[in-house]
Design an enzyme around this catalytic site. Structure first.
Site, short mmCIF file in Angstrom:
data_model
loop_
_atom_site.label_atom_id
_atom_site.label_comp_id
_atom_site.label_asym_id
_atom_site.label_seq_id
_atom_site.Cartn_x
_atom_site.Cartn_y
_atom_site.Cartn_z
N HIS A 41 -2.37 -2.32 10.75
CA HIS A 41 -2.58 -1.57 12.00
C HIS A 41 -3.19 -2.52 13.04
O HIS A 41 -4.08 -3.30 12.72
CB HIS A 41 -3.58 -0.42 11.81
CG HIS A 41 -3.14 0.64 10.86
ND1 HIS A 41 -2.15 1.55 11.15
CD2 HIS A 41 -3.58 0.95 9.61
CE1 HIS A 41 -2.01 2.38 10.12
NE2 HIS A 41 -2.85 2.03 9.17
N HIS A 93 0.85 -1.19 0.00
CA HIS A 93 0.00 0.00 0.00
C HIS A 93 0.89 1.24 0.00
O HIS A 93 1.88 1.30 0.74
CB HIS A 93 -0.88 -0.05 1.25
CG HIS A 93 -1.90 1.02 1.38
ND1 HIS A 93 -2.36 1.76 0.31
CD2 HIS A 93 -2.59 1.47 2.47
CE1 HIS A 93 -3.27 2.62 0.75
NE2 HIS A 93 -3.42 2.46 2.04
N TYR A 143 -12.55 1.94 12.71
CA TYR A 143 -11.61 1.94 11.59
C TYR A 143 -12.35 1.67 10.29
O TYR A 143 -12.19 2.38 9.29
CB TYR A 143 -10.53 0.87 11.83
CG TYR A 143 -9.42 0.89 10.83
CD1 TYR A 143 -8.26 1.62 11.08
CD2 TYR A 143 -9.51 0.22 9.63
CE1 TYR A 143 -7.23 1.66 10.15
CE2 TYR A 143 -8.51 0.25 8.69
CZ TYR A 143 -7.37 0.98 8.96
OH TYR A 143 -6.36 1.02 8.03
N ASP A 187 1.61 6.12 5.79
CA ASP A 187 1.79 5.47 7.09
C ASP A 187 2.45 4.10 6.92
O ASP A 187 2.97 3.54 7.89
CB ASP A 187 0.47 5.35 7.87
CG ASP A 187 -0.68 4.80 7.06
OD1 ASP A 187 -0.69 4.96 5.82
OD2 ASP A 187 -1.60 4.22 7.66
FE1 FEO Z 1 -4.54 3.44 3.84
FE2 FEO Z 1 -3.04 2.61 6.93
O1 FEO Z 1 -3.21 3.37 5.18
#
Ligand code: FEO
Length: 404
Positions: free
Chosen positions: A225, A78, A192, A82
């Site tokens: 995450h 991705h 989220y 981040d």
């Molecule tokens: Fe779409 Fe955690 O980035």
């Protein structure tokens, strides 16, 4: 915290961001993690990196297992920064690591970092042999960006799922079963999804179907995450199925802002009406309660009533901003309503209703009150709450998103 082995020869080498409270406008009361994974085989592979300020920490974690110079393959699932902004630091330490990404990923990485990296494009079903094990790639466009991709470690059945199934949940534990008793785990997974993934629900449904078509049967789902899923894979997949299909609960969200307290009085009366109808109601004030939580509760509620006063012949600014955000998330199949107070004309409430009408679902007539509500007017608000409770109780929990 050092690296954590999550499977044989597979290590979490990411970073915990305990102090983060704002992730590009998304409140993160539990912080977050940026998950990077090292697969040690004849070829040493790194799956994703971390946010740039944590790159040295990630390299230190890797150094406790292998010399970062020995990394021969870097997978960028991705492009969002981040996960990718640690790439320049990693690639500067490797000798000649091969960098792979999806087609859109290769474009995005070049535009973000402008380094002229040679990036090998991989497509769904392609594999890279690491020696004893293989990595297989599964494109997952718009989960969350066009470049998004999953990577599957075949022999160990670890699915590196990028943003999908993630949570802004910082903990030193790395697995769902270690924190399952913490109610914030599923709440952060919900928030989220609601704030980041919800508009892309059809693409998530497609990506999950592609996983099935590819014969992927993960023993571990390792998102970018939060914690990894190993004991509660069925739970998170089931939750995603519900959220993707717009299945909400028989509950109501009343969300409002107020200038001099009139709209708040209305919100309370409406909520009392809903509660009197035997339906759970959550009352949230914009600016006081976290927006991410409000949006999470919105997703779970069959009816959402939005309140705000008229100001300057328009919507109250924070309510207008909320509705703009809400519309972009494209929630499906709700019963919507607008209410609030005005001084000269109920322009703000009409504008709110018009925004709600432009979204999927059914919108009730707005309820507007001049200046301060009378007992009779509060009675109308109570009656609205009762009506909404009845509608919510009778509504089938249908797949609002069926067909995309
Ligand atoms: Fe779409 Fe955690 O980035």
């Amino acid at each position: 915290m050092g690296p954590v082995q999550i499977a044989d020869g597979v290590f979490w080498v990411g970073a915990i961001d305990l102090a983060l409270r704002d992730f590009h406008g998304f409140e993160t009361p539990r912080g977050t993690t940026y998950n990077s994974y090292l697969v040690v085989d004849e070829t040493v592979a790194l799956i994703d990196t971390v946010k740039a300020p944590f790159a040295d920490l990630m390299l230190a974690q890797i150094s406790r297992i292998v010399d970062p110079a020995d990394i021969e393959l870097v997978v960028a699932n991705h492009v969002e920064m981040d996960h990718s902004s640690g790439l320049p630091a990693v690639l500067a330490r490797t000798r000649s690591a091969r960098l792979v990404a999806s087609g859109k990923g290769a474009e995005g990485l070049e535009k973000h970092y402008q380094r002229g990296w040679a990036i090998d494009v991989v497509r769904t079903g392609e594999e890279i042999d690491l020696g004893k094990r293989r990595l297989r790639f599964i494109e997952a466009p718009m989960v969350h960006w066009p470049d998004s991709m999953f990577t599957y470690l075949e022999e160990d059945r670890v699915l590196f799922s990028s943003d999908a199934f993630g949570q802004h949940f910082a903990s030193v534990e790395r697995f769902d079963d270690q924190v399952w008793d913490d109610p914030d785990l599923m709440v952060t997974a919900r928030d989220y999804f609601a704030n980041i993934v919800l508009p892309y629900s059809p693409q998530v449904i497609k990506a999950v179907a592609t996983i099935g078509e590819q014969g992927v049967d993960p023993a571990i789902i390792a998102p970018s995450h939060g914690v990894s899923w190993r004991a509660h894979i069925t739970d998170i997949l089931g939750a995603y199925d519900d959220w993707c299909h717009g299945r909400a609960e028989a509950r109501v969200l009343v969300v409002y802002d107020t200038m001099w307290g009139s709209t708040q009085q209305m919100a309370e009366a409406i909520a009392q009406g809903v509660a009197a109808g035997g339906i759970h109601v959550s009352v949230r004030r914009l600016g006081a309660d976290p927006l991410a939580t409000i949006v999470g509760e919105m997703m779970m509620s069959r009816a959402v009533l939005v309140g705000g006063p008229t100001q300057n012949a328009g919507m109250y600014p924070r309510v207008g901003g909320f509705l703009t955000y809400l519309k972009g998330l494209r929630p499906k199949g709700k019963l919507w309503g607008a209410f609030g107070s005005y001084g000269w004309a109920a322009v703000g409430q009409r504008a709110m209703r018009e925004v709600l009408q432009s979204m999927d679902g059914e919108t009730l007539e707005e309820v507007a009150v001049r200046w301060v509500p009378t007992p009779d007017e509060l009675g109308r608000c109570f009656a609205l709450g009762r009506e909404v409770a009845d509608r919510v109780r009778e509504a089938p929990n249908e797949d609002a998103r069926a067909g995309g």
